[in-house]
Scaffold this motif. Structure first.
Motif, PDB file in Angstrom:
ATOM      1  N   HIS A  57       0.832  -1.208   0.000  1.00  0.00           N
ATOM      2  CA  HIS A  57       0.000   0.000   0.000  1.00  0.00           C
ATOM      3  C   HIS A  57       0.865   1.256   0.000  1.00  0.00           C
ATOM      4  O   HIS A  57       0.535   2.239  -0.684  1.00  0.00           O
ATOM      5  N   LYS A  71       2.112   1.823  -3.512  1.00  0.00           N
ATOM      6  CA  LYS A  71       1.056   2.398  -4.348  1.00  0.00           C
ATOM      7  C   LYS A  71       0.905   3.891  -4.070  1.00  0.00           C
ATOM      8  O   LYS A  71       0.785   4.698  -5.010  1.00  0.00           O
ATOM      9  N   ASN A  72       0.918   4.274  -2.793  1.00  0.00           N
ATOM     10  CA  ASN A  72       0.820   5.693  -2.440  1.00  0.00           C
ATOM     11  C   ASN A  72       2.000   6.482  -2.996  1.00  0.00           C
ATOM     12  O   ASN A  72       1.827   7.615  -3.472  1.00  0.00           O
ATOM     13  N   TYR A 124       1.505   6.956  -6.695  1.00  0.00           N
ATOM     14  CA  TYR A 124       0.378   7.869  -6.916  1.00  0.00           C
ATOM     15  C   TYR A 124       0.793   9.312  -6.655  1.00  0.00           C
ATOM     16  O   TYR A 124       0.533  10.199  -7.473  1.00  0.00           O
ATOM     17  N   SER A 173     -10.124   9.951   5.972  1.00  0.00           N
ATOM     18  CA  SER A 173     -10.033   9.008   4.845  1.00  0.00           C
ATOM     19  C   SER A 173      -8.610   8.980   4.317  1.00  0.00           C
ATOM     20  O   SER A 173      -8.014  10.028   4.043  1.00  0.00           O
ATOM     21  N   GLY A 174      -8.064   7.763   4.169  1.00  0.00           N
ATOM     22  CA  GLY A 174      -6.714   7.634   3.652  1.00  0.00           C
ATOM     23  C   GLY A 174      -6.577   8.169   2.237  1.00  0.00           C
ATOM     24  O   GLY A 174      -5.593   8.837   1.901  1.00  0.00           O
ATOM     25  N   THR A 175      -7.574   7.886   1.395  1.00  0.00           N
ATOM     26  CA  THR A 175      -7.538   8.363   0.010  1.00  0.00           C
ATOM     27  C   THR A 175      -7.543   9.888  -0.041  1.00  0.00           C
ATOM     28  O   THR A 175      -6.781  10.508  -0.796  1.00  0.00           O
ATOM     29  N   ARG A 176      -8.407  10.503   0.777  1.00  0.00           N
ATOM     30  CA  ARG A 176      -8.473  11.961   0.812  1.00  0.00           C
ATOM     31  C   ARG A 176      -7.170  12.555   1.344  1.00  0.00           C
ATOM     32  O   ARG A 176      -6.684  13.577   0.848  1.00  0.00           O
ATOM     33  N   VAL A 209      -4.123  11.263   1.137  1.00  0.00           N
ATOM     34  CA  VAL A 209      -3.089  11.144   0.100  1.00  0.00           C
ATOM     35  C   VAL A 209      -3.290  12.209  -0.975  1.00  0.00           C
ATOM     36  O   VAL A 209      -2.325  12.813  -1.473  1.00  0.00           O
ATOM     37  N   ASN A 210      -4.547  12.473  -1.337  1.00  0.00           N
ATOM     38  CA  ASN A 210      -4.822  13.528  -2.319  1.00  0.00           C
ATOM     39  C   ASN A 210      -4.420  14.904  -1.791  1.00  0.00           C
ATOM     40  O   ASN A 210      -3.888  15.734  -2.536  1.00  0.00           O
ATOM     41  N   SER A 238      -2.749   4.136   6.080  1.00  0.00           N
ATOM     42  CA  SER A 238      -3.321   4.378   4.755  1.00  0.00           C
ATOM     43  C   SER A 238      -2.630   5.474   3.945  1.00  0.00           C
ATOM     44  O   SER A 238      -2.809   5.533   2.733  1.00  0.00           O
ATOM     45  N   SER A 239      -1.867   6.372   4.588  1.00  0.00           N
ATOM     46  CA  SER A 239      -1.221   7.441   3.822  1.00  0.00           C
ATOM     47  C   SER A 239       0.303   7.368   3.876  1.00  0.00           C
ATOM     48  O   SER A 239       0.986   8.326   3.549  1.00  0.00           O
TER      49      SER A 239
END
Length: 285
Positions: free
Chosen positions: A63, A66-67, A70, A147-150, A152-153, A238-239
């Motif tokens: 993971h 991937k981060n 990204y 949120s991990g996705t948020r 990372v963004n 997650s980040s």
């Protein structure tokens, strides 16, 4: 012959710096990655390639990889697009141009660690500036980093906007190096601005593009400071990026051998990505 010896002597300090600060640490890192050393003990044993085998089955590591890709690729894309747009705009003569250039470049001078803390106080749930504004207009506060996705963004966008000034300066240098005479013939022939950009400006910026893409890709893949200060790898893992995961494995888990194996993988990823980008962009038209 004397001239050649003089050149060798002048190159010696740079060679010594590379040997002591790049080659020797790399060799020691590879050696350490083959052990189970915890980073503190005087004793350790060699485990061969076990650390490398473990990397490909560890979901946290996968993971973080991937981060890293990204953030690295997204950061490179955003910085080059906005940097080129700023350069094209600020290459024109108008009042206040120097002040705008300075304002865009100013965030580059701020530490990434400090920038992360600044944005943390903006987006944090309790008493965050962004949530205070939302509540002022009657909206409920949002946990922006839950949120991990948020998260990372956020990291990708913040680092892109912070260092876009570097890309702008490099593109400005490239634009100012294009002779004005190259634009005269197409303008007389009635070429549109879009045609001039893609047929003349963009090809003439090839060296600037190569420099920017290489620098930003390396910087993005090494992302560390901003992640530590903004999310510290959370929520959960997650980040995390590869760099922050190396720090976690070495100091928190005390598994220096495993962290070194991940560090070697990061080196190989950056080296491979840089070589591929250089090979692709240096191809003759």
């Amino acid at each position: 012959m004397n001239r050649r010896k003089t050149l060798y002597v002048m190159c010696l300090p740079a060679v010594l710096l590379i040997v002591f600060f790049v080659f020797i640490p790399l060799v020691n890192g590879v050696k350490m990655s083959l052990t189970d050393w915890n980073g503190f003990s005087q004793s350790y044993s060699y485990v061969g390639l076990e650390n490398y085998k473990k990397l490909f089955s560890d979901s946290k590591i996968i993971h973080s990889i991937k981060n890293t890709f990204y953030v690295g690729l997204g950061d490179t894309l955003l910085q080059n697009i906005f940097g080129l747009c700023y350069a094209l705009l600020l290459n024109r003569a108008f009042r206040g141009r120097s002040a705008i250039r300075a304002a865009i470049y100013l965030p580059v001078m701020v530490s990434s660690l400090l920038m992360g803390y600044i944005w943390f106080f903006i987006v944090q749930y309790d008493n965050g500036a962004l949530n205070d504004i939302l509540m002022l207009f009657g909206h409920e506060p949002v946990d922006w980093l839950a949120s991990g996705t948020r998260a990372v963004n956020f990291i990708m966008v913040i680092t892109s906007m912070q260092f876009v000034g570097q890309s702008m300066v490099i593109y400005l240098a490239g634009l100012q190096g294009i002779p004005k005479s190259m634009y005269e013939a197409p303008m007389i022939d009635g070429a549109s601005p879009v045609q001039v950009f893609f047929k003349i400006t963009l090809p003439m910026l090839k060296a600037s593009i190569l420099t920017n893409v290489t620098l930003k890709l390396i910087g993005g893949l090494q992302m560390y400071d901003l992640v530590v200060s903004l999310t510290n790898g959370g929520p959960g893992f997650s980040s995390h990026t590869i760099s922050t995961m190396i720090n976690y494995l070495y100091f928190d888990v005390q598994n220096a051998g495993y962290a070194s194996a991940l560090g070697v993988c990061l080196f190989l990823i950056i080296m491979t990505a840089t070589l591929l980008v250089n090979r692709f962009l240096k191809k003759e038209d």
